[in-house]
Design a protein around this motif. Sequence first.
Motif, PDB file in Angstrom:
ATOM      1  N   LYS A 202       0.813  -1.210   0.000  1.00 38.05           N
ATOM      2  CA  LYS A 202       0.000   0.000   0.000  1.00 38.05           C
ATOM      3  C   LYS A 202       0.854   1.270   0.000  1.00 38.05           C
ATOM      4  CE  LYS A 202      -3.819  -2.253   0.046  1.00 38.05           C
ATOM      5  NZ  LYS A 202      -4.708  -2.420   1.156  1.00 38.05           N
ATOM      6  N   SER A 203       2.190   1.105   0.005  1.00 38.93           N
ATOM      7  CA  SER A 203       3.027   2.296   0.177  1.00 38.93           C
ATOM      8  C   SER A 203       2.920   3.250  -1.018  1.00 38.93           C
ATOM      9  CB  SER A 203       4.483   1.917   0.461  1.00 38.93           C
ATOM     10  OG  SER A 203       5.010   1.231  -0.625  1.00 38.93           O
ATOM     11  N   GLU A 204       2.785   2.690  -2.212  1.00 31.32           N
ATOM     12  CA  GLU A 204       2.668   3.575  -3.383  1.00 31.32           C
ATOM     13  C   GLU A 204       1.340   4.351  -3.322  1.00 31.32           C
ATOM     14  OE1 GLU A 204       3.081   1.672  -7.212  1.00 31.32           O
ATOM     15  OE2 GLU A 204       2.436   3.538  -8.195  1.00 31.32           O
ATOM     16  N   ALA A 205       0.284   3.645  -2.915  1.00 33.95           N
ATOM     17  CA  ALA A 205      -1.027   4.306  -2.814  1.00 33.95           C
ATOM     18  C   ALA A 205      -0.972   5.443  -1.790  1.00 33.95           C
ATOM     19  CB  ALA A 205      -2.102   3.294  -2.437  1.00 33.95           C
ATOM     20  N   LEU A 206      -0.307   5.200  -0.661  1.00 32.22           N
ATOM     21  CA  LEU A 206      -0.214   6.237   0.369  1.00 32.22           C
ATOM     22  C   LEU A 206       0.617   7.417  -0.143  1.00 32.22           C
ATOM     23  CD1 LEU A 206      -0.865   7.140   3.252  1.00 32.22           C
ATOM     24  CD2 LEU A 206       1.175   5.945   4.038  1.00 32.22           C
ATOM     25  N   PHE A 207       1.703   7.091  -0.853  1.00 31.86           N
ATOM     26  CA  PHE A 207       2.542   8.138  -1.424  1.00 31.86           C
ATOM     27  C   PHE A 207       1.725   9.002  -2.387  1.00 31.86           C
ATOM     28  CE2 PHE A 207       5.249   9.861  -4.726  1.00 31.86           C
ATOM     29  CZ  PHE A 207       6.257  10.464  -3.989  1.00 31.86           C
ATOM     30  N   ARG A 208       0.963   8.337  -3.257  1.00 32.50           N
ATOM     31  CA  ARG A 208       0.153   9.075  -4.234  1.00 32.50           C
ATOM     32  C   ARG A 208      -0.910   9.920  -3.544  1.00 32.50           C
ATOM     33  NH1 ARG A 208      -1.916   5.492  -9.093  1.00 32.50           N
ATOM     34  NH2 ARG A 208      -2.467   7.581  -9.816  1.00 32.50           N
ATOM     35  N   LEU A 209      -1.527   9.353  -2.523  1.00 36.20           N
ATOM     36  CA  LEU A 209      -2.557  10.089  -1.780  1.00 36.20           C
ATOM     37  C   LEU A 209      -1.982  11.388  -1.215  1.00 36.20           C
ATOM     38  CD1 LEU A 209      -5.145  10.546  -0.099  1.00 36.20           C
ATOM     39  CD2 LEU A 209      -4.309   8.886   1.531  1.00 36.20           C
ATOM     40  N   LEU A 210      -0.793  11.297  -0.658  1.00 34.76           N
ATOM     41  CA  LEU A 210      -0.237  12.473   0.017  1.00 34.76           C
ATOM     42  C   LEU A 210       0.426  13.455  -0.950  1.00 34.76           C
ATOM     43  CD1 LEU A 210       1.205  10.704   3.168  1.00 34.76           C
ATOM     44  CD2 LEU A 210      -0.924  11.983   2.975  1.00 34.76           C
ATOM     45  N   ASN A 211       0.896  12.947  -2.086  1.00 29.62           N
ATOM     46  CA  ASN A 211       1.691  13.816  -2.960  1.00 29.62           C
ATOM     47  C   ASN A 211       1.044  14.242  -4.272  1.00 29.62           C
ATOM     48  OD1 ASN A 211       4.404  14.060  -1.584  1.00 29.62           O
ATOM     49  ND2 ASN A 211       3.985  11.869  -1.480  1.00 29.62           N
ATOM     50  N   GLU A 212       0.062  13.480  -4.734  1.00 32.92           N
ATOM     51  CA  GLU A 212      -0.519  13.841  -6.027  1.00 32.92           C
ATOM     52  C   GLU A 212      -1.663  14.829  -5.844  1.00 32.92           C
ATOM     53  OE1 GLU A 212      -1.583  10.498  -8.469  1.00 32.92           O
ATOM     54  OE2 GLU A 212       0.471   9.761  -8.474  1.00 32.92           O
ATOM     55  N   GLU A 213      -2.003  15.464  -6.955  1.00 35.23           N
ATOM     56  CA  GLU A 213      -3.135  16.391  -6.916  1.00 35.23           C
ATOM     57  C   GLU A 213      -4.438  15.632  -6.701  1.00 35.23           C
ATOM     58  OE1 GLU A 213      -3.208  18.837 -10.356  1.00 35.23           O
ATOM     59  OE2 GLU A 213      -1.417  19.918  -9.711  1.00 35.23           O
ATOM     60  N   ILE A 214      -5.434  16.340  -6.218  1.00 30.30           N
ATOM     61  CA  ILE A 214      -6.750  15.727  -6.024  1.00 30.30           C
ATOM     62  C   ILE A 214      -7.352  15.462  -7.405  1.00 30.30           C
ATOM     63  CG2 ILE A 214      -9.068  16.130  -5.093  1.00 30.30           C
ATOM     64  CD1 ILE A 214      -7.675  17.939  -2.959  1.00 30.30           C
ATOM     65  N   SER A 215      -7.677  14.188  -7.656  1.00 23.36           N
ATOM     66  CA  SER A 215      -8.179  13.842  -8.982  1.00 23.36           C
ATOM     67  C   SER A 215      -9.061  12.603  -8.907  1.00 23.36           C
ATOM     68  CB  SER A 215      -6.985  13.560  -9.901  1.00 23.36           C
ATOM     69  OG  SER A 215      -7.357  12.698 -10.946  1.00 23.36           O
ATOM     70  N   GLU A 216     -10.079  12.578  -9.769  1.00 25.86           N
ATOM     71  CA  GLU A 216     -10.968  11.407  -9.810  1.00 25.86           C
ATOM     72  C   GLU A 216     -10.214  10.166 -10.290  1.00 25.86           C
ATOM     73  OE1 GLU A 216     -14.465  12.697 -11.983  1.00 25.86           O
ATOM     74  OE2 GLU A 216     -15.256  13.737 -10.215  1.00 25.86           O
ATOM     75  N   ASN A 217      -9.033  10.354 -10.877  1.00 26.43           N
ATOM     76  CA  ASN A 217      -8.235   9.205 -11.309  1.00 26.43           C
ATOM     77  C   ASN A 217      -7.622   8.460 -10.128  1.00 26.43           C
ATOM     78  OD1 ASN A 217      -8.686   9.634 -14.004  1.00 26.43           O
ATOM     79  ND2 ASN A 217      -6.992  11.122 -14.130  1.00 26.43           N
ATOM     80  N   PHE A 218      -7.608   9.132  -8.988  1.00 29.07           N
ATOM     81  CA  PHE A 218      -7.090   8.490  -7.778  1.00 29.07           C
ATOM     82  C   PHE A 218      -8.089   8.807  -6.648  1.00 29.07           C
ATOM     83  CE2 PHE A 218      -4.282   7.732  -4.167  1.00 29.07           C
ATOM     84  CZ  PHE A 218      -3.745   6.515  -4.542  1.00 29.07           C
ATOM     85  N   PRO A 219      -9.154   7.964  -6.547  1.00 27.64           N
ATOM     86  CA  PRO A 219     -10.292   8.297  -5.678  1.00 27.64           C
ATOM     87  C   PRO A 219      -9.932   8.751  -4.268  1.00 27.64           C
ATOM     88  CG  PRO A 219     -10.760   6.330  -6.951  1.00 27.64           C
ATOM     89  CD  PRO A 219      -9.335   6.671  -7.247  1.00 27.64           C
ATOM     90  N   ALA A 220      -8.955   8.094  -3.627  1.00 28.38           N
ATOM     91  CA  ALA A 220      -8.647   8.446  -2.230  1.00 28.38           C
ATOM     92  C   ALA A 220      -8.152   9.876  -2.088  1.00 28.38           C
ATOM     93  CB  ALA A 220      -7.610   7.475  -1.668  1.00 28.38           C
ATOM     94  N   SER A 221      -7.681  10.467  -3.182  1.00 27.85           N
ATOM     95  CA  SER A 221      -7.158  11.843  -3.097  1.00 27.85           C
ATOM     96  C   SER A 221      -8.236  12.821  -2.629  1.00 27.85           C
ATOM     97  CB  SER A 221      -6.572  12.297  -4.445  1.00 27.85           C
ATOM     98  OG  SER A 221      -7.600  12.365  -5.420  1.00 27.85           O
ATOM     99  N   VAL A 222      -9.507  12.455  -2.816  1.00 29.42           N
ATOM    100  CA  VAL A 222     -10.614  13.324  -2.399  1.00 29.42           C
ATOM    101  C   VAL A 222     -10.579  13.574  -0.889  1.00 29.42           C
ATOM    102  CG1 VAL A 222     -12.379  11.541  -1.911  1.00 29.42           C
ATOM    103  CG2 VAL A 222     -13.095  13.762  -2.821  1.00 29.42           C
ATOM    104  N   LEU A 223      -9.976  12.652  -0.157  1.00 27.69           N
ATOM    105  CA  LEU A 223      -9.947  12.778   1.303  1.00 27.69           C
ATOM    106  C   LEU A 223      -9.243  14.055   1.744  1.00 27.69           C
ATOM    107  CD1 LEU A 223      -9.190   9.053   2.263  1.00 27.69           C
ATOM    108  CD2 LEU A 223     -11.410  10.212   2.269  1.00 27.69           C
ATOM    109  N   LYS A 224      -8.387  14.586   0.856  1.00 26.22           N
ATOM    110  CA  LYS A 224      -7.706  15.843   1.201  1.00 26.22           C
ATOM    111  C   LYS A 224      -8.690  17.018   1.292  1.00 26.22           C
ATOM    112  CE  LYS A 224      -4.152  14.988  -1.715  1.00 26.22           C
ATOM    113  NZ  LYS A 224      -2.812  14.969  -2.317  1.00 26.22           N
ATOM    114  N   ASN A 225      -9.884  16.824   0.716  1.00 30.50           N
ATOM    115  CA  ASN A 225     -10.917  17.869   0.818  1.00 30.50           C
ATOM    116  C   ASN A 225     -11.751  17.737   2.089  1.00 30.50           C
ATOM    117  OD1 ASN A 225     -10.372  19.127  -1.597  1.00 30.50           O
ATOM    118  ND2 ASN A 225     -11.766  17.817  -2.782  1.00 30.50           N
ATOM    119  N   HIS A 226     -11.519  16.673   2.861  1.00 33.54           N
ATOM    120  CA  HIS A 226     -12.345  16.435   4.050  1.00 33.54           C
ATOM    121  C   HIS A 226     -11.699  17.099   5.273  1.00 33.54           C
ATOM    122  CE1 HIS A 226     -14.504  14.357   7.238  1.00 33.54           C
ATOM    123  NE2 HIS A 226     -15.395  13.959   6.339  1.00 33.54           N
TER     124      HIS A 226
END
Length: 245
Positions: A202-226
């Motif tokens: 899961k380390s890549e997913a966590l890295f992407r969540l924390l570092n990538e822009e918020i995008s529907e291509n990476f659903p968990a990124s939406v959590l940054k808006n919460h």
Amino acid sequence: MKIIEVKDYQQMSNKAAEYIIKKVIQNPSIKLGLATGGTPVGTYKCLIDDHQKKGTSYQKVTTFNLDEYVGLPGENKNSYRYFMNNQLFDYIDINKAKTNVPSGIAADFQEECHRYEDLINQHGGIDLQILGIGSNGHIGFNEPGTSFASKTHIVELASSTIQANARFFNKIEEVPTKAITMGISTIMKSKEILLLVSGEKKSEALFRLLNEEISENFPASVLKNHPCVTIIADKAAIADLKVTT
Ligand code: GLP
């Protein structure tokens, strides 16, 4: 987002359980959103252990699970209803009538999606939602490309998800290709979210969540808006972050 770093899976499970127990004691009628998969199993074990030793009561708690496979009745060992009964509900004092999992065998799935979404709203929404994360960033069964405005809906599972979940089935052909899941907006309406992340996978997913822009291509990124997300992640899941920072 607040990140709590822990040593390993066991510590993640202990911390997550402590977190949940505290909330249940503060609010015995709490509405909990629950997840399935390998990640929360240890947390549920800790909740059972605490219930047996310290007597934390779940009699007034209401639960809503994130998702269910389309085609699997609750008696099927691979259904999420069966998982929840077997990993948690059968071993605590919760009223089963207050435990909700979307139906995998509804006659009309559109209606079932509406019913489930309405049910959550009628209860005043979810107070604390427990989440895992798929390696492609899915939350619930919201695969990459899912609209952030989505409510409870039917999804086609990504082949990577089918492969990842095949470990629970006798053979990959038995893994359902569709599921019913809370939508992204359903999850985001929760007052608070606790995301559990464990292991190198899961380390890549966590890295992407924390570092990538918020995008529907990476659903968990939406959590940054919460406004209220806590991540409990173990060292193996955090390893990728260390390399780059
Ligand atoms: C599954 C579930 C998700 C879960 C995720 C990760 O397919 N639908 O709710 O969080 O995938 O699963 P695991 O914890 O087994 O890695």
